[in-house]
Design an enzyme around this catalytic site. Sequence first.
Site, mmCIF file in Angstrom:
data_model
loop_
_atom_site.group_PDB
_atom_site.id
_atom_site.type_symbol
_atom_site.label_atom_id
_atom_site.label_comp_id
_atom_site.label_asym_id
_atom_site.label_seq_id
_atom_site.Cartn_x
_atom_site.Cartn_y
_atom_site.Cartn_z
ATOM 1 N NE ARG A 1 -2.925 -0.128 3.234
ATOM 2 C CZ ARG A 1 -3.586 -0.191 4.364
ATOM 3 N NH1 ARG A 1 -4.101 -1.332 4.735
ATOM 4 N NH2 ARG A 1 -3.724 0.863 5.128
ATOM 5 N NE ARG B 1 3.259 9.418 -5.178
ATOM 6 C CZ ARG B 1 2.824 9.923 -4.033
ATOM 7 N NH1 ARG B 1 3.561 10.776 -3.360
ATOM 8 N NH2 ARG B 1 1.622 9.601 -3.601
ATOM 9 N NE ARG C 1 -1.108 -4.914 17.005
ATOM 10 C CZ ARG C 1 -0.303 -5.110 18.042
ATOM 11 N NH1 ARG C 1 -0.422 -6.176 18.806
ATOM 12 N NH2 ARG C 1 0.634 -4.216 18.318
ATOM 13 N NE ARG D 1 -1.029 7.344 13.425
ATOM 14 C CZ ARG D 1 -1.899 7.340 12.435
ATOM 15 N NH1 ARG D 1 -1.488 7.531 11.197
ATOM 16 N NH2 ARG D 1 -3.181 7.146 12.640
ATOM 17 C CD GLU E 1 -2.460 7.115 16.388
ATOM 18 O OE1 GLU E 1 -2.072 6.151 15.687
ATOM 19 O OE2 GLU E 1 -3.288 7.946 16.009
ATOM 20 C CE1 TYR F 1 -7.796 -0.181 9.085
ATOM 21 C CE2 TYR F 1 -7.529 0.367 6.780
ATOM 22 C CZ TYR F 1 -7.537 0.737 8.091
ATOM 23 O OH TYR F 1 -7.300 2.037 8.437
ATOM 24 C CG ASP G 1 -8.707 3.457 4.005
ATOM 25 O OD1 ASP G 1 -8.443 3.365 5.216
ATOM 26 O OD2 ASP G 1 -7.840 3.509 3.115
HETATM 27 P P1 FAD Z 1 -17.254 1.951 13.122
HETATM 28 O O1 FAD Z 1 -16.890 3.368 12.887
HETATM 29 O O2 FAD Z 1 -16.404 1.147 14.043
HETATM 30 O O3 FAD Z 1 -18.761 1.916 13.657
HETATM 31 C C1 FAD Z 1 -19.349 0.778 14.247
HETATM 32 C C2 FAD Z 1 -20.241 1.258 15.363
HETATM 33 O O4 FAD Z 1 -20.998 0.156 15.858
HETATM 34 C C3 FAD Z 1 -19.470 1.811 16.554
HETATM 35 O O5 FAD Z 1 -19.898 3.116 16.845
HETATM 36 C C4 FAD Z 1 -19.804 0.860 17.694
HETATM 37 O O6 FAD Z 1 -19.916 1.499 18.956
HETATM 38 C C5 FAD Z 1 -21.156 0.314 17.238
HETATM 39 N N1 FAD Z 1 -21.485 -0.983 17.829
HETATM 40 C C6 FAD Z 1 -20.736 -2.100 17.825
HETATM 41 N N2 FAD Z 1 -21.356 -3.094 18.475
HETATM 42 C C7 FAD Z 1 -22.543 -2.585 18.897
HETATM 43 C C8 FAD Z 1 -23.615 -3.120 19.663
HETATM 44 N N3 FAD Z 1 -23.587 -4.369 20.117
HETATM 45 N N4 FAD Z 1 -24.680 -2.323 19.926
HETATM 46 C C9 FAD Z 1 -24.712 -1.045 19.489
HETATM 47 N N5 FAD Z 1 -23.714 -0.482 18.781
HETATM 48 C C10 FAD Z 1 -22.647 -1.244 18.490
HETATM 49 N N6 FAD Z 1 -10.158 5.384 7.099
HETATM 50 C C11 FAD Z 1 -9.784 6.322 6.179
HETATM 51 O O7 FAD Z 1 -10.387 6.414 5.109
HETATM 52 N N7 FAD Z 1 -8.765 7.198 6.447
HETATM 53 C C12 FAD Z 1 -8.064 7.173 7.622
HETATM 54 O O8 FAD Z 1 -7.164 7.993 7.826
HETATM 55 C C13 FAD Z 1 -8.423 6.191 8.595
HETATM 56 N N8 FAD Z 1 -7.759 6.113 9.765
HETATM 57 C C14 FAD Z 1 -8.127 5.174 10.681
HETATM 58 C C15 FAD Z 1 -7.432 5.113 11.891
HETATM 59 C C16 FAD Z 1 -7.783 4.164 12.844
HETATM 60 C C17 FAD Z 1 -7.031 4.096 14.158
HETATM 61 C C18 FAD Z 1 -8.832 3.259 12.570
HETATM 62 C C19 FAD Z 1 -9.225 2.209 13.572
HETATM 63 C C20 FAD Z 1 -9.526 3.319 11.380
HETATM 64 C C21 FAD Z 1 -9.181 4.261 10.422
HETATM 65 N N9 FAD Z 1 -9.882 4.352 9.209
HETATM 66 C C22 FAD Z 1 -9.501 5.302 8.282
HETATM 67 C C23 FAD Z 1 -11.006 3.443 8.888
HETATM 68 C C24 FAD Z 1 -12.384 4.026 9.311
HETATM 69 O O9 FAD Z 1 -12.409 4.215 10.698
HETATM 70 C C25 FAD Z 1 -13.469 3.033 8.913
HETATM 71 O O10 FAD Z 1 -13.506 2.876 7.520
HETATM 72 C C26 FAD Z 1 -14.874 3.461 9.342
HETATM 73 O O11 FAD Z 1 -14.919 3.979 10.626
HETATM 74 C C27 FAD Z 1 -15.742 2.244 9.295
HETATM 75 O O12 FAD Z 1 -17.043 2.548 9.678
HETATM 76 P P2 FAD Z 1 -17.946 1.423 10.327
HETATM 77 O O13 FAD Z 1 -19.305 2.037 10.406
HETATM 78 O O14 FAD Z 1 -17.785 0.140 9.624
HETATM 79 O O15 FAD Z 1 -17.326 1.144 11.767
HETATM 80 N N1 UDP Z 2 4.549 1.789 7.322
HETATM 81 C C1 UDP Z 2 5.881 1.844 7.670
HETATM 82 N N2 UDP Z 2 6.419 3.029 8.071
HETATM 83 C C2 UDP Z 2 5.700 4.167 8.128
HETATM 84 C C3 UDP Z 2 4.339 4.125 7.757
HETATM 85 C C4 UDP Z 2 3.788 2.914 7.363
HETATM 86 O O1 UDP Z 2 6.558 0.829 7.640
HETATM 87 O O2 UDP Z 2 6.244 5.217 8.520
HETATM 88 C C5 UDP Z 2 3.991 0.472 6.919
HETATM 89 C C6 UDP Z 2 3.340 -0.279 8.069
HETATM 90 O O3 UDP Z 2 3.640 -1.646 7.895
HETATM 91 C C7 UDP Z 2 1.861 -0.067 7.857
HETATM 92 C C8 UDP Z 2 1.785 -0.022 6.330
HETATM 93 O O4 UDP Z 2 2.989 0.623 5.934
HETATM 94 O O5 UDP Z 2 1.109 -1.116 8.391
HETATM 95 C C9 UDP Z 2 0.589 0.730 5.808
HETATM 96 O O6 UDP Z 2 0.650 2.056 6.269
HETATM 97 P P1 UDP Z 2 -0.604 2.996 6.290
HETATM 98 O O7 UDP Z 2 -0.215 4.297 6.873
HETATM 99 O O8 UDP Z 2 -1.234 2.963 4.944
HETATM 100 O O9 UDP Z 2 -1.515 2.162 7.282
HETATM 101 P P2 UDP Z 2 -2.720 2.454 8.244
HETATM 102 O O10 UDP Z 2 -2.097 2.819 9.552
HETATM 103 O O11 UDP Z 2 -3.558 3.536 7.644
HETATM 104 O O12 UDP Z 2 -3.374 1.119 8.256
#
Ligand code: FAD
Ligand code: UDP
Length: 372
Positions: free
Chosen positions: A175, A179, A252, A283, A308, A356, A358
């Site tokens: 991913r 460049r 995780r 980070r 984090e 996973y 986005d």
């Molecule tokens: P969630 O947002 O997890 O929503 C599920 C909801 O269900 C939660 O509010 C939970 O409380 C509720 N729930 C679960 N069980 C129950 C229950 N039994 N009863 C009632 N409610 C319940 N995506 C990006 O595009 N860009 C990013 O930079 C990015 N960064 C991320 C960083 C992190 C640390 C994480 C974890 C994810 C990141 N994502 C990012 C992904 C993004 O968070 C998800 O794509 C998006 O939130 C998914 O939406 P969802 O509705 O599937 O899940």
């Molecule tokens: N990664 C890395 N060094 C960095 C940033 C990312 O090695 O400084 C690797 C790491 O294995 C990570 C993967 O690239 O799981 C994907 O990174 P990205 O930021 O896309 O992941 P996200 O945290 O959004 O899942």
Amino acid sequence: MMYDYLIVGAGLFGATFAYRASRQGKRCLVIDKRPHLGGNVYCEQVEGINVHKYGAHIFHTSNQEVWQFVNHIVPFNRYTNSPVANYQGRLYNLPFNMNTFYQMWGVITPDEAQRMIEAQKQEAQHQLNGGEPSNLEEQALTLVGRDIYEKLIKGYTEKQWGRPCKELPAFIIKRLPVRMVFDNNYFNDSYQGIPIGGYNKLIDGLLEGVETRTNTDFFADRNYWEGVAEKIVFTGKIDEFFDYRFGQLEYRTVNFEQQTLDTPNYQGNAVVNYTEAQVPYTRIIEHKHFEMFGQQVYDVPRTVISREYSMEWKPGMEPYYPINDERNNQLAEQYRQLAHDCPNVIFGGRLAEYRYYDMAPIVEKVLKMKIE
Ligand code: FAD
Ligand code: UDP
């Protein structure tokens, strides 16, 4: 039945579904066990700054329909993700591009950089002896060579996943773009940004006019909730829905250590990755840089940062990243088979599909769904 749809989970999947279904005249109720709506994109205001409570979220997509859809709910800003890596006090631009190669080796032209990378890759290719990379370490070494692997990948990845790179699947690292131009934009997508005013505006816009209840866990009174609607949209954990009958899926999780600092600008960037193994966090996020640019950064005198710490999920913690190893993939597949036999339940989103996703692919998926 009081509702056409009971939507379990007010994250992006549930909220987008509720938006579409209610506009088609369906009676919807959205419940969430958390005290707020929005799932993982939820933000909390601290010192006038939107703090991403469940980790930094940057919306990015090349799908014009998705981009127009979210922008018609709330306009997005011009934030461009360009994280910086800190390795033993020296800074390197990400993703791997001409700036990184200059910082790493002092090379000035793409030709020089290419020669350097090729020389480094040869060692790894020689060891593979014509075979395909079978794990993340081999993949990284054949993609960018040993220097970048050891300084910018190995420590970060092993902290993030809690496993040696040799035991992680190769696709994780594919991913990361490589460049041969001076371009620090982390994403290749056509569009990216943050909703102006924060993600809560997006969620509030999607859920406007929809009945919602927070602090409401589906499993606390499952029989009751199963009786209120014709259909259920379930976005919680799929293994929990089936009473963990085949065992628990693994995740995780991330622990966020949040601090408010008496300075307007702590690190000059939203995201700084700490790529060495010795620093315990992966980070530091400085939240104001997602929405404040140039002089605006100094108009707000304080700043909020989050360190984090990535760790193994245990019951009671927030499940964040599905672990796509063989055991978990197989287990998830068993649960998906059970889901096929539930015609009145739609399993959607990160937890219910154990994938996973986005944000943009979640929106895309819901926009494509046939809602009956
Ligand atoms: P969630 O947002 O997890 O929503 C599920 C909801 O269900 C939660 O509010 C939970 O409380 C509720 N729930 C679960 N069980 C129950 C229950 N039994 N009863 C009632 N409610 C319940 N995506 C990006 O595009 N860009 C990013 O930079 C990015 N960064 C991320 C960083 C992190 C640390 C994480 C974890 C994810 C990141 N994502 C990012 C992904 C993004 O968070 C998800 O794509 C998006 O939130 C998914 O939406 P969802 O509705 O599937 O899940
Ligand atoms: N990664 C890395 N060094 C960095 C940033 C990312 O090695 O400084 C690797 C790491 O294995 C990570 C993967 O690239 O799981 C994907 O990174 P990205 O930021 O896309 O992941 P996200 O945290 O959004 O899942």
